[in-house]
Design a protein around this motif. Structure first.
Motif, PDB file in Angstrom:
ATOM      1  N   GLN A  26       5.014  37.018 -40.566  1.00  0.00           N
ATOM      2  CA  GLN A  26       5.961  37.425 -39.529  1.00  0.00           C
ATOM      3  C   GLN A  26       6.802  36.261 -38.993  1.00  0.00           C
ATOM      4  O   GLN A  26       7.725  36.476 -38.217  1.00  0.00           O
ATOM      5  CB  GLN A  26       5.206  38.071 -38.353  1.00  0.00           C
ATOM      6  CG  GLN A  26       4.620  39.441 -38.667  1.00  0.00           C
ATOM      7  CD  GLN A  26       3.324  39.330 -39.447  1.00  0.00           C
ATOM      8  OE1 GLN A  26       2.502  38.450 -39.186  1.00  0.00           O
ATOM      9  NE2 GLN A  26       3.129  40.217 -40.421  1.00  0.00           N
ATOM     10  N   TRP A  27       6.462  35.047 -39.386  1.00  0.00           N
ATOM     11  CA  TRP A  27       7.205  33.880 -38.872  1.00  0.00           C
ATOM     12  C   TRP A  27       8.604  33.853 -39.452  1.00  0.00           C
ATOM     13  O   TRP A  27       8.784  34.109 -40.641  1.00  0.00           O
ATOM     14  CB  TRP A  27       6.469  32.599 -39.269  1.00  0.00           C
ATOM     15  CG  TRP A  27       7.146  31.341 -38.791  1.00  0.00           C
ATOM     16  CD1 TRP A  27       6.966  30.705 -37.609  1.00  0.00           C
ATOM     17  CD2 TRP A  27       8.129  30.570 -39.502  1.00  0.00           C
ATOM     18  NE1 TRP A  27       7.752  29.586 -37.536  1.00  0.00           N
ATOM     19  CE2 TRP A  27       8.489  29.489 -38.683  1.00  0.00           C
ATOM     20  CE3 TRP A  27       8.761  30.708 -40.747  1.00  0.00           C
ATOM     21  CZ2 TRP A  27       9.433  28.542 -39.063  1.00  0.00           C
ATOM     22  CZ3 TRP A  27       9.704  29.763 -41.126  1.00  0.00           C
ATOM     23  CH2 TRP A  27      10.037  28.688 -40.290  1.00  0.00           C
ATOM     24  N   PRO A  28       9.623  33.510 -38.614  1.00  0.00           N
ATOM     25  CA  PRO A  28       9.547  33.229 -37.181  1.00  0.00           C
ATOM     26  C   PRO A  28       9.843  34.481 -36.348  1.00  0.00           C
ATOM     27  O   PRO A  28      10.648  35.318 -36.740  1.00  0.00           O
ATOM     28  CB  PRO A  28      10.641  32.189 -36.997  1.00  0.00           C
ATOM     29  CG  PRO A  28      11.685  32.579 -38.016  1.00  0.00           C
ATOM     30  CD  PRO A  28      10.930  33.142 -39.190  1.00  0.00           C
ATOM     31  N   LYS A  29       9.205  34.550 -35.194  1.00  0.00           N
ATOM     32  CA  LYS A  29       9.395  35.692 -34.308  1.00  0.00           C
ATOM     33  C   LYS A  29      10.122  35.306 -33.022  1.00  0.00           C
ATOM     34  O   LYS A  29      10.405  36.175 -32.209  1.00  0.00           O
ATOM     35  CB  LYS A  29       8.038  36.311 -33.961  1.00  0.00           C
ATOM     36  CG  LYS A  29       7.284  36.891 -35.164  1.00  0.00           C
ATOM     37  CD  LYS A  29       6.058  37.666 -34.743  1.00  0.00           C
ATOM     38  CE  LYS A  29       5.001  36.758 -34.148  1.00  0.00           C
ATOM     39  NZ  LYS A  29       3.748  37.495 -33.824  1.00  0.00           N
ATOM     40  N   ARG A  30      10.389  34.003 -32.848  1.00  0.00           N
ATOM     41  CA  ARG A  30      11.055  33.545 -31.624  1.00  0.00           C
ATOM     42  C   ARG A  30      11.801  32.243 -31.889  1.00  0.00           C
ATOM     43  O   ARG A  30      11.867  31.780 -33.039  1.00  0.00           O
ATOM     44  CB  ARG A  30      10.046  33.360 -30.496  1.00  0.00           C
ATOM     45  CG  ARG A  30       8.868  32.437 -30.828  1.00  0.00           C
ATOM     46  CD  ARG A  30       7.865  32.405 -29.691  1.00  0.00           C
ATOM     47  NE  ARG A  30       6.632  31.706 -30.016  1.00  0.00           N
ATOM     48  CZ  ARG A  30       6.445  30.400 -29.917  1.00  0.00           C
ATOM     49  NH1 ARG A  30       7.445  29.625 -29.501  1.00  0.00           N
ATOM     50  NH2 ARG A  30       5.277  29.854 -30.241  1.00  0.00           N
ATOM     51  N   THR A  31      12.344  31.668 -30.853  1.00  0.00           N
ATOM     52  CA  THR A  31      13.169  30.465 -30.955  1.00  0.00           C
ATOM     53  C   THR A  31      12.385  29.277 -31.520  1.00  0.00           C
ATOM     54  O   THR A  31      11.235  29.036 -31.147  1.00  0.00           O
ATOM     55  CB  THR A  31      13.729  30.088 -29.570  1.00  0.00           C
ATOM     56  OG1 THR A  31      14.535  31.160 -29.089  1.00  0.00           O
ATOM     57  CG2 THR A  31      14.578  28.823 -29.649  1.00  0.00           C
ATOM     58  N   ILE A  32      13.029  28.544 -32.415  1.00  0.00           N
ATOM     59  CA  ILE A  32      12.473  27.323 -33.016  1.00  0.00           C
ATOM     60  C   ILE A  32      13.164  26.124 -32.380  1.00  0.00           C
ATOM     61  O   ILE A  32      14.361  26.170 -32.067  1.00  0.00           O
ATOM     62  CB  ILE A  32      12.696  27.318 -34.535  1.00  0.00           C
ATOM     63  CG1 ILE A  32      11.926  28.479 -35.183  1.00  0.00           C
ATOM     64  CG2 ILE A  32      12.280  25.989 -35.164  1.00  0.00           C
ATOM     65  CD1 ILE A  32      12.307  28.733 -36.618  1.00  0.00           C
ATOM     66  N   LYS A  33      12.405  25.052 -32.193  1.00  0.00           N
ATOM     67  CA  LYS A  33      12.953  23.848 -31.567  1.00  0.00           C
ATOM     68  C   LYS A  33      12.970  22.688 -32.556  1.00  0.00           C
ATOM     69  O   LYS A  33      11.972  22.394 -33.200  1.00  0.00           O
ATOM     70  CB  LYS A  33      12.106  23.467 -30.352  1.00  0.00           C
ATOM     71  CG  LYS A  33      12.614  22.258 -29.566  1.00  0.00           C
ATOM     72  CD  LYS A  33      11.629  21.841 -28.488  1.00  0.00           C
ATOM     73  CE  LYS A  33      11.460  22.917 -27.443  1.00  0.00           C
ATOM     74  NZ  LYS A  33      10.541  22.480 -26.360  1.00  0.00           N
ATOM     75  N   PHE A  34      14.141  22.024 -32.676  1.00  0.00           N
ATOM     76  CA  PHE A  34      14.281  20.771 -33.411  1.00  0.00           C
ATOM     77  C   PHE A  34      14.355  19.647 -32.369  1.00  0.00           C
ATOM     78  O   PHE A  34      15.290  19.609 -31.564  1.00  0.00           O
ATOM     79  CB  PHE A  34      15.557  20.750 -34.250  1.00  0.00           C
ATOM     80  CG  PHE A  34      15.473  21.499 -35.549  1.00  0.00           C
ATOM     81  CD1 PHE A  34      14.362  22.250 -35.896  1.00  0.00           C
ATOM     82  CD2 PHE A  34      16.544  21.455 -36.455  1.00  0.00           C
ATOM     83  CE1 PHE A  34      14.295  22.942 -37.097  1.00  0.00           C
ATOM     84  CE2 PHE A  34      16.478  22.135 -37.658  1.00  0.00           C
ATOM     85  CZ  PHE A  34      15.367  22.880 -37.985  1.00  0.00           C
ATOM     86  N   VAL A  35      13.395  18.744 -32.372  1.00  0.00           N
ATOM     87  CA  VAL A  35      13.379  17.621 -31.434  1.00  0.00           C
ATOM     88  C   VAL A  35      13.996  16.394 -32.109  1.00  0.00           C
ATOM     89  O   VAL A  35      13.595  16.006 -33.209  1.00  0.00           O
ATOM     90  CB  VAL A  35      11.944  17.305 -30.971  1.00  0.00           C
ATOM     91  CG1 VAL A  35      11.918  16.050 -30.098  1.00  0.00           C
ATOM     92  CG2 VAL A  35      11.361  18.492 -30.213  1.00  0.00           C
ATOM     93  N   VAL A  36      14.980  15.779 -31.447  1.00  0.00           N
ATOM     94  CA  VAL A  36      15.640  14.572 -31.941  1.00  0.00           C
ATOM     95  C   VAL A  36      15.192  13.402 -31.077  1.00  0.00           C
ATOM     96  O   VAL A  36      15.235  13.484 -29.844  1.00  0.00           O
ATOM     97  CB  VAL A  36      17.178  14.717 -31.886  1.00  0.00           C
ATOM     98  CG1 VAL A  36      17.855  13.409 -32.299  1.00  0.00           C
ATOM     99  CG2 VAL A  36      17.634  15.854 -32.793  1.00  0.00           C
ATOM    100  N   GLY A  37      14.777  12.318 -31.715  1.00  0.00           N
ATOM    101  CA  GLY A  37      14.249  11.166 -30.982  1.00  0.00           C
ATOM    102  C   GLY A  37      15.291  10.215 -30.453  1.00  0.00           C
ATOM    103  O   GLY A  37      14.970   9.108 -30.035  1.00  0.00           O
TER     104      GLY A  37
END
Length: 321
Positions: A26-37
């Motif tokens: 079922q992935w993805p079911k909601r917002t995904i986050k990309f973290v930038v350093g």
């Protein structure tokens, strides 16, 4: 009946201990986050935002970018390393994910805490000088470095890509390089723009506007082929120095323990996004080369980079405590 009840309890426990178990279909079911350093506006941030939009279209869910700058991207990497391994938090790395453990006395996370997912893009580093400089090309820069005065070369700090460029020049071409660390690539570039130093090296993504506007002179790029947006700028390899090879690359990593099925799906989504005309039309004019590939090819790339850069770190005694 008691046996069946016991089996039911065991299965329920597995799901409770690992929420991702059984949910990868079922992935993805909601917002995904990309973290930038790093902060907004740099090469990695630019790549992350463009790729995030492309991946969002592929997966049918929002992909947002969150900037967590600090400690040469270590803060952002540590945040993701300690995030749930459920496929909703990823780290957009730069080369520091390899070199930081080499140059820093201590790290808040282990290298194995972040798992390679996909190589996103490479923004070649461009060696630049002031437009009124007597340095017209790489040969001029090397000749100046061999004079008694030498070259003042600004960098974005210890272990940054410009620092590696300066050390590669020193080792492979010879001469005297007074390496001056600034807090960021932007400050190092301003030092060249204002004639405080002789040269620096920065990513094509952030130098092309000044080069095209006549505020900086590009003398060479440090990748293995010419930049499409700057076809007249030769590579260091073409100038006779193939060992001077480095780029500002961006890669995607996930917390250790993220299910392989999710990692594979994300890799395929990234690959499709990078191959799309929409993403390529936004990256290529900025001198950024999309680099779609498998998870295995990304691992090979990381191993090659690690093996190539480690001797430079040791030889230059790079330390950032």
């Amino acid at each position: 009946m008691k046996f069946l009840h016991l089996i039911s309890i065991i299965i329920s426990s597995i799901f409770l201990l690992n929420p991702a178990f059984g949910q990868t279909d079922q992935w993805p079911k909601r917002t995904i986050k990309f973290v930038v350093g790093f902060g907004p506006g740099g090469a990695n941030d630019i790549v992350a935002r463009i790729v995030a939009e492309g991946v969002s279209k592929q997966l049918g869910q929002p992909v947002i970018v969150e900037n967590k700058p600090g400690a040469g991207s270590v803060l952002g990497a540590d945040f993701v390393a300690k995030s749930p391994s459920d496929g909703y938090t990823f780290f957009v790395s730069a080369g520091g994910i390899i070199t930081n453990p080499m140059i820093k006395k201590s790290m808040p996370y282990k290298e194995g805490d972040l798992v390679p997912v996909a190589l996103l893009a490479v923004s070649p580093s461009i060696i630049v000088v002031p437009p009124d400089s007597t340095i017209k090309n790489l040969r001029d820069l090397i000749a100046r470095a061999k004079d008694a005065k030498g070259i003042q070369f600004s960098t974005a700090g210890t272990g940054s890509t410009p620092h590696f460029v300066a050390e590669m020049l020193k080792v492979n071409a010879g001469g005297k390089y007074d390496i001056i660390p600034y807090k960021s690539g932007s400050e190092a570039k301003v030092a060249v723009l204002s004639n405080q130093v002789d040269a620096t090296s920065e990513s094509s993504a952030v130098t092309i506007p000044q080069i095209q506007g006549g505020k900086l002179r590009a003398i060479a790029s440090t990748w293995n082929k010419r930049i499409e947006a700057l076809p007249n700028v030769p590579t260091t390899k073409e100038e006779g120095y193939p060992q001077i090879l480095i780029g500002h690359w961006a890669g995607l990593f996930a917390p250790k323990g993220t299910p392989n099925e999710i990692l594979d799906k994300m890799n395929k989504a990234v690959e499709a996004a990078l191959k799309s005309s929409e993403v390529q039309k936004r990256l290529v004019p900025q001198g950024i080369e999309p680099t779609p590939g498998s998870r295995a090819s990304f691992v090979n790339f990381l191993n090659d980079e690690r093996n190539r850069l480690a001797p430079i770190v040791q030889r230059a005694n790079m330390r950032d405590d």
